[in-house]
Enzyme design. Sequence first.
Site, PDB file in Angstrom:
ATOM      1  CG  ASP A  73      17.775 -66.678 -36.016  1.00 36.30           C
ATOM      2  OD1 ASP A  73      17.704 -65.524 -35.558  1.00 36.30           O
ATOM      3  OD2 ASP A  73      18.552 -66.995 -36.934  1.00 36.30           O
ATOM      4  CD  GLU A 148      10.986 -73.361 -42.037  1.00 35.64           C
ATOM      5  OE1 GLU A 148      10.763 -73.631 -40.837  1.00 35.64           O
ATOM      6  OE2 GLU A 148      11.955 -72.681 -42.420  1.00 35.64           O
ATOM      7  CB  THR A 188      18.828 -67.420 -44.525  1.00 37.26           C
ATOM      8  OG1 THR A 188      17.935 -66.774 -43.605  1.00 37.26           O
ATOM      9  CG2 THR A 188      19.155 -66.457 -45.658  1.00 37.26           C
TER      10      THR A 188
END
Length: 293
Positions: A73, A148, A188
């Site tokens: 990721d 974020e 998440t």
Amino acid sequence: MAQHYKTIGLIGKPNHDGASATIQTLHKYLLANEYKVIVEVSVAQSLDIKKMKTGTLTDIGEQADLAIVIGGDGYMLGAARVLACFDIGVIGVNRGNLGFLTDLSPSEIIKPLEQILSGKSRSEQRFIIEAEVYRHGKLKSSNSAVNEAVLHAGKVASMIEFEVYIDGTFMFSQRSDGLIISTPTGSTAYSMSAGGPILTPNLNALSLVPMFPHTLTSRPIVVDGNSEIKLILANDNHENLQVSCDGHVILTVMPGDEVIIKKSECSIRLIHPLDHEYFNVLRNKLSWGNKLY
């Protein structure tokens, strides 16, 4: 096989044996099926391929119809921040850990990829955010984030003080280790670890998650995704402050600075297999319970 895409970009983590092996497999397969292929230049150097077209992430964004990102990721986030402002679909092959953003397994990649390349897939838009640092009214630095933007001290376990405004309206002041402003995609990730809510990807919302606040009543809050979030740093903070974008890009912040966080005009177009289901991903990745009967 009918071609829904014509030019494919291959992006992967450099000097990673697993990623390199997958890229070589995909490169051979795509050329054999008469696709044009562009390999991202930083990973191309570690590949044992004699003749290949290479390019930067920007080149891939400008020239390719689909980008296949091989890695975890974290690597997907880095590529997505650049590709978000181009009209290109992005799909990931998981060579990392959890893999919330990387749908395909490297051990079973060809069959689902055939379906995707023929247009049998799901497309999903994910918005990203921009973080801007202003000093004495002048823009000093900015960057984007898929997951974020985090305001925090430069050293571990150091409290900072700041005010939070939503669309120009004062919300609260806080003394804490920092504040996480998360997109639904990032809900998440770091936000979840800090006790923030999971937001489904279709929500137009942002979550504000305090990091170890010096009060028992401070809790995460969800605001409209079109909100402009302004953080004003108290003048008596230590000088070593930062805003981290996806944990990759660091913006330096000084006492008295203003940080503006808002939705970007760019967005990521994620491509998923037809059988992709978000709650199934959560259930598998987070070890939630299955149906009782």
